[in-house]
Design an enzyme around this catalytic site. Structure first.
Site, PDB file in Angstrom:
ATOM      1  N   ASP A  31      -0.073   6.357  11.437  1.00 18.59           N
ATOM      2  CA  ASP A  31       0.230   7.296  10.149  1.00 18.59           C
ATOM      3  C   ASP A  31       1.879   7.419   9.889  1.00 18.59           C
ATOM      4  O   ASP A  31       2.597   7.344  11.017  1.00 18.59           O
ATOM      5  CB  ASP A  31      -0.227   8.703  10.482  1.00 18.59           C
ATOM      6  CG  ASP A  31      -0.506   9.751   9.228  1.00 18.59           C
ATOM      7  OD1 ASP A  31      -1.609  10.335   9.234  1.00 18.59           O
ATOM      8  OD2 ASP A  31       0.495   9.663   8.527  1.00 18.59           O
ATOM      9  N   PHE A  72      -8.276   5.457   7.172  1.00 16.39           N
ATOM     10  CA  PHE A  72      -7.909   6.880   5.969  1.00 16.39           C
ATOM     11  C   PHE A  72      -6.990   6.479   5.349  1.00 16.39           C
ATOM     12  O   PHE A  72      -6.901   7.052   4.147  1.00 16.39           O
ATOM     13  CB  PHE A  72      -8.005   8.159   6.816  1.00 16.39           C
ATOM     14  CG  PHE A  72      -9.115   8.621   7.492  1.00 16.39           C
ATOM     15  CD1 PHE A  72     -10.107   9.483   6.718  1.00 16.39           C
ATOM     16  CD2 PHE A  72      -9.210   8.544   8.776  1.00 16.39           C
ATOM     17  CE1 PHE A  72     -11.181   9.956   7.216  1.00 16.39           C
ATOM     18  CE2 PHE A  72     -10.438   9.180   9.464  1.00 16.39           C
ATOM     19  CZ  PHE A  72     -11.463   9.730   8.514  1.00 16.39           C
ATOM     20  N   ALA A  74      -4.310   5.941   2.757  1.00 15.90           N
ATOM     21  CA  ALA A  74      -4.377   5.747   1.547  1.00 15.90           C
ATOM     22  C   ALA A  74      -3.655   6.882   0.487  1.00 15.90           C
ATOM     23  O   ALA A  74      -3.319   8.000   0.945  1.00 15.90           O
ATOM     24  CB  ALA A  74      -5.972   5.595   1.041  1.00 15.90           C
ATOM     25  N   TYR A 140      -7.725   5.604  -8.749  1.00 15.65           N
ATOM     26  CA  TYR A 140      -8.008   5.807  -7.317  1.00 15.65           C
ATOM     27  C   TYR A 140      -9.239   5.306  -6.974  1.00 15.65           C
ATOM     28  O   TYR A 140      -9.450   4.639  -6.069  1.00 15.65           O
ATOM     29  CB  TYR A 140      -8.062   7.444  -7.098  1.00 15.65           C
ATOM     30  CG  TYR A 140      -8.277   7.840  -6.078  1.00 15.65           C
ATOM     31  CD1 TYR A 140      -7.814   7.416  -4.621  1.00 15.65           C
ATOM     32  CD2 TYR A 140      -9.386   8.862  -6.192  1.00 15.65           C
ATOM     33  CE1 TYR A 140      -8.307   8.186  -3.466  1.00 15.65           C
ATOM     34  CE2 TYR A 140     -10.036   9.304  -4.917  1.00 15.65           C
ATOM     35  CZ  TYR A 140      -9.447   8.981  -3.620  1.00 15.65           C
ATOM     36  OH  TYR A 140     -10.080   9.386  -2.424  1.00 15.65           O
TER      37      TYR A 140
END
Ligand code: UDP
Length: 338
Positions: A31, A72, A74, A140
């Site tokens: 992350d 994840f 994004a 998105y």
């Protein structure tokens, strides 16, 4: 399995890390902490870095002998994506494709992808099943769909096996009360309502009261973040035993209006929520409700928190205990809400 979770310090990511560990998987989180919180990852190793950093990915895949990726990392704000689509194409598509390249080069064949109901755009029928036309109404949704659409081709050519999970409205917090939702700025309904209950915000803007719904406010399908997280574990385990690549919706299958959410939050908190009736927020469909029968039938997924009040109770527990999110009171963000 040994699993790399990109974006595992975020809201849904951190809850998924917890469920993966509970299920006996070994997890490493990647992350860049642009939105995520270090404090949200206490049970797994956190590596700070970007999902487009090839060298770092190669190192992680080798060092941790990674077998699967849950992706994840994004950008996820609809309004921001309309104002700045380049950021969304870059973060959600280009960087995701780098991840796929390095996965394939390193023989990693299993991917669970964090997708969204925003891929559907304005619904033509409710509930929305997976075969509903996917016509996203903003960058998105468009970038999430573009990445999803690459996956079957990568499957055919390179043997990548994948499950894309299209979430409706994620809400709530782990019942243990130590991880939860903390966005800056916060734009989501339930955390904003609870911030009003905590007197951190003077009132809540209700975006639109003239929709073609029974009370005129928008209807959404709120799904508990722990139920979402559990679906990622099931998807990963299904891939590992040879199930086919596919796409699943995740929602409770029942819709609640903005005014119903506010009333439920008043009940749960025992506090009045002051509201301002504002105009519609651009791009909001009147109603979004999931048809989530496919994942129930194929993977046996069942939401445990299928009642709005219970979902709000878990969120309330988190917000009451952490009114300023993961940061202490002295470091509270300048912006609470937009
Ligand atoms: N909403 C609202 N006031 C707010 C934030 C959201 O009325 O301050 C409404 C919004 O228009 C939508 C619903 O609450 O109908 C859920 O919005 P949220 O941003 O939580 O999730 P979204 O549906 O956009 O993914």
């Amino acid at each position: 399995m040994r699993v790399l979770v990109t974006g595992g310090a975020g809201y849904i990511g951190s809850h998924t890390v917890r469920e993966l560990i509970k299920a006996g998987h070994r997890v490493v989180v990647l992350d860049n902490l642009s939105k995520g919180h270090e404090e949200a990852v206490s049970e797994a190793e956190l590596v700070k870095g970007d999902v487009s950093d090839r060298t770092l990915l190669e190192d992680l895949f080798g060092r941790y002998r990674v077998e699967a990726v849950v992706h994840f990392a994004a950008s996820s704000l609809v309004g921001e994506s309309v104002a700045n689509p380049a950021v969304y194409y870059h973060n959600n598509l280009t960087k995701g494709l780098v991840l796929l390249d390095v996965m394939i080069e390193n023989g990693i064949r299993y991917l669970v992808f964090s997708s969204t109901a925003a891929v559907y755009g304005e619904p033509q029928v409710i509930p929305i099943a997976e075969d509903h036309p996917a016509l996203p109404a903003n960058p998105y949704g468009a970038t999430k769909l573009a990445f999803e659409n690459a996956l079957p081709w990568y499957g055919r050519a390179y043997g990548l096996r994948s499950v894309s999970l299209r979430y409706f409205n994620a809400a709530g917090a782990d019942p243990a009360g130590d991880i939860g939702e903390d966005h800056d700025p916060e734009t989501h309904l339930i955390p904003l309502v609870l911030k009003v209950a905590l007197n951190l915000l003077p009132s809540l803007d209700v975006f639109g009261t003239d929709y073609p719904t029974p009370d005129g406010s928008c209807i959404r399908d709120y799904i508990h973040v722990t139920d979402l997280a559990a679906a990622h574990v099931l998807a990963l385990e299904a891939l590992a035993v040879g199930r086919r690549s596919t796409v699943y919706n995740l929602g409770n299958g029942s819709g609640y209006s903005v005014l119903e959410v506010i009333r439920a939050a008043e009940d749960v908190t025992g506090r009045p929520i002051t509201v301002d009736f504002a105009g519609r927020r651009p791009g909001d469909p009147a109603a979004l409700v999931a048809g989530a029968e496919k994942i129930k039938a194929e993977l046996g997924w069942q939401p445990r928190f299928n009642d709005l009040r219970t979902i709000i109770e878990t969120a309330w527990q988190w917000h009451r205990k952490h009114p300023y999110g993961y940061k202490g009171v002295d470091q509270r963000p300048a912006t609470v809400g937009e």
